[in-house]
Design a protein around this motif. Structure first.
Motif, PDB file in Angstrom:
ATOM      1  N   MET A  99       0.821  -1.198   0.000  1.00 47.38           N
ATOM      2  CA  MET A  99       0.000   0.000   0.000  1.00 47.38           C
ATOM      3  C   MET A  99       0.858   1.253   0.000  1.00 47.38           C
ATOM      4  SD  MET A  99      -3.146  -0.758   2.632  1.00 47.38           S
ATOM      5  CE  MET A  99      -3.725   0.927   2.491  1.00 47.38           C
ATOM      6  N   ASP A 154      -3.102  -0.128  -4.332  1.00 49.89           N
ATOM      7  CA  ASP A 154      -1.983  -1.020  -4.046  1.00 49.89           C
ATOM      8  C   ASP A 154      -0.788  -0.642  -4.915  1.00 49.89           C
ATOM      9  OD1 ASP A 154      -2.438  -1.990  -6.584  1.00 49.89           O
ATOM     10  OD2 ASP A 154      -3.411  -3.836  -5.911  1.00 49.89           O
ATOM     11  N   LYS A 155       0.243  -1.469  -4.896  1.00 50.04           N
ATOM     12  CA  LYS A 155       1.483  -1.153  -5.589  1.00 50.04           C
ATOM     13  C   LYS A 155       1.294  -1.037  -7.102  1.00 50.04           C
ATOM     14  CE  LYS A 155       4.376  -3.353  -2.069  1.00 50.04           C
ATOM     15  NZ  LYS A 155       5.321  -4.446  -1.768  1.00 50.04           N
ATOM     16  N   LEU A 170      -8.078   0.053  -3.474  1.00 48.22           N
ATOM     17  CA  LEU A 170      -8.289  -0.849  -2.344  1.00 48.22           C
ATOM     18  C   LEU A 170      -9.620  -0.517  -1.679  1.00 48.22           C
ATOM     19  CD1 LEU A 170      -4.735  -0.737  -0.733  1.00 48.22           C
ATOM     20  CD2 LEU A 170      -5.728  -2.610  -2.039  1.00 48.22           C
ATOM     21  N   ARG A 205      -8.252 -11.710  -2.643  1.00 45.46           N
ATOM     22  CA  ARG A 205      -6.886 -11.241  -2.943  1.00 45.46           C
ATOM     23  C   ARG A 205      -5.870 -12.368  -2.781  1.00 45.46           C
ATOM     24  NH1 ARG A 205      -4.989  -6.160  -3.534  1.00 45.46           N
ATOM     25  NH2 ARG A 205      -2.774  -5.752  -3.188  1.00 45.46           N
ATOM     26  N   GLN A 241      -0.505 -12.034   4.153  1.00 38.14           N
ATOM     27  CA  GLN A 241       0.015 -10.958   3.319  1.00 38.14           C
ATOM     28  C   GLN A 241      -1.132 -10.128   2.741  1.00 38.14           C
ATOM     29  OE1 GLN A 241       2.665 -12.208   0.193  1.00 38.14           O
ATOM     30  NE2 GLN A 241       2.769 -10.176  -0.741  1.00 38.14           N
ATOM     31  N   ALA A 242      -2.188 -10.786   2.291  1.00 40.99           N
ATOM     32  CA  ALA A 242      -3.343 -10.072   1.723  1.00 40.99           C
ATOM     33  C   ALA A 242      -4.003  -9.192   2.780  1.00 40.99           C
ATOM     34  CB  ALA A 242      -4.351 -11.077   1.169  1.00 40.99           C
ATOM     35  N   GLN A 282      -2.584  -7.879   5.387  1.00 44.65           N
ATOM     36  CA  GLN A 282      -1.702  -6.734   5.660  1.00 44.65           C
ATOM     37  C   GLN A 282      -1.806  -5.689   4.553  1.00 44.65           C
ATOM     38  OE1 GLN A 282       2.450  -7.722   5.947  1.00 44.65           O
ATOM     39  NE2 GLN A 282       3.002  -5.764   6.855  1.00 44.65           N
ATOM     40  N   GLU A 283      -1.825  -6.135   3.312  1.00 46.20           N
ATOM     41  CA  GLU A 283      -1.897  -5.197   2.184  1.00 46.20           C
ATOM     42  C   GLU A 283      -3.223  -4.440   2.163  1.00 46.20           C
ATOM     43  OE1 GLU A 283      -1.220  -7.700  -1.151  1.00 46.20           O
ATOM     44  OE2 GLU A 283       0.969  -7.777  -0.874  1.00 46.20           O
TER      45      GLU A 283
END
Length: 336
Positions: A1, A7-8, A13, A25, A54-55, A57-58
């Protein structure tokens, strides 16, 4: 983020991400995502768990504990029921007890009862709490009432008001009281006053009977019995009454807080905290009695063992028979 809501790769989001967003995700089902983010025992592969974490957290996802409780039937909350918060004997236990409960992955809420009327009011008005377990210090509530109040079958009674359905942990006070009275008798004590706590307490009633029996066994005459409520203030008031009459050879208090109040009112009888013509005995073996200000001879149980017993009940490691009992011992100090 990047903090702009994308997102990247620049994809937007969700503002309030859900478990479904996390699952999508991570490329897993909603059920797998839920298990990966919870303490459920059902297995999730390490690879899928890593993708879900990971999803989450993102996306900035935070689990909804209330929603989770509706499916797991667990809220990870333990209620601690007290009369009030000024009983020093309880305060001495709260810090290690809270730390131990939190180490099991649960949090604690305090419920102050204050009186039996308050318990009845909770029931009449439908005020109740959904918790996984309740630990009951308060002497105003019986086990059946607490089960109703908290909608929980795991009710740990520490107040002596347990029933066949409730686990219980209580101190075995016989040895500690017998040792304290024997110590007094060995010092030549022939008369004594007893400063007692709340008569509503089942444990207090048993404690008083043990004192009476031990005093009689050593031929020590009880010259005064003064009613307190375990607090410092009630002990100080008892000390005022004792100051107006010839002092007995010993004063036994059924809590250290009351003994502290007596000691402060009768400091002249205890220069430097040391007994002269009158001896003073407390109960609970509070940590404060290890300091110079209140070197009170006292009776108590091993608090670490007590907390361990409570946690064993909460985690299912202890299965009875009930009640579990912990022995008390006498701890001599300057006032005795």
């Amino acid at each position: 983020m990047d903090g702009t809501g994308t997102d990247k790769l620049g994809a937007p989001l969700p503002t309030n991400p859900t478990i479904s967003d996390v699952a999508q995700r991570a490329g897993v089902s909603r059920a797998v995502a839920s298990r990966a983010l919870s303490d459920e025992q059902r297995p999730v592969s390490a690879e899928k768990k890593a993708r879900v974490l990971q999803a989450a957290q993102e996306l900035g996802f935070r689990p909804n504990l209330l929603a989770r409780s509706l499916t797991t039937k667990s809220v990870n909350l333990v209620a601690v029921v007290v009369n009030h918060i000024h009983d020093l004997s309880d305060l001495d236990l709260f810090d290690p007890l809270l730390a131990a409960v939190q180490n099991t992955g649960k949090q604690v809420i305090f419920v102050r009862v204050g009186s039996s009327d308050r318990v009845e009011s909770f029931l009449r008005t439908g005020v109740a709490y959904h918790v996984d377990a309740a630990i009951v210090f308060s002497d105003f509530a019986d086990a059946a009432t607490v089960r109703t109040l908290f909608r929980s079958e795991l009710v740990l009674m520490l107040n002596g008001r347990h029933d066949p359905e409730s686990p219980a942990v209580i101190p075995d006070e016989r040895v500690g009281i017998a040792e304290a009275v024997a110590h007094a008798a060995a010092q030549g004590v022939r008369t004594a006053a007893l400063v007692t706590g709340r008569p509503t307490s089942v444990l207090e009633q048993a404690r008083i009977r043990l004192y009476h029996a031990a005093l009689a066994a050593h031929g020590i005459r009880l010259t005064a019995s003064l009613q307190g409520d375990y607090s410092y203030a009630s002990g100080h008031k008892a000390g005022e009454e004792l100051a107006q009459a010839p002092r007995p050879d010993a004063i036994f208090c059924t809590s250290d807080a009351m003994a502290m109040g007596v000691l402060d009112r009768l400091r002249g009888d205890f220069p430097g905290g040391r007994a002269t013509t009158t001896r003073l005995y407390g109960f609970d073996n509070l940590s404060l009695t290890d300091f110079d200000a209140y070197p009170i001879s006292s009776i108590g149980f091993d608090k670490q063992a007590y907390v361990a017993a409570v946690i064993a009940v909460l985690t299912g490691a202890a299965t009875g028979p009930w009640p579990l009992t912990l022995p008390t011992r006498f701890h001599p100090r300057l006032t005795g």
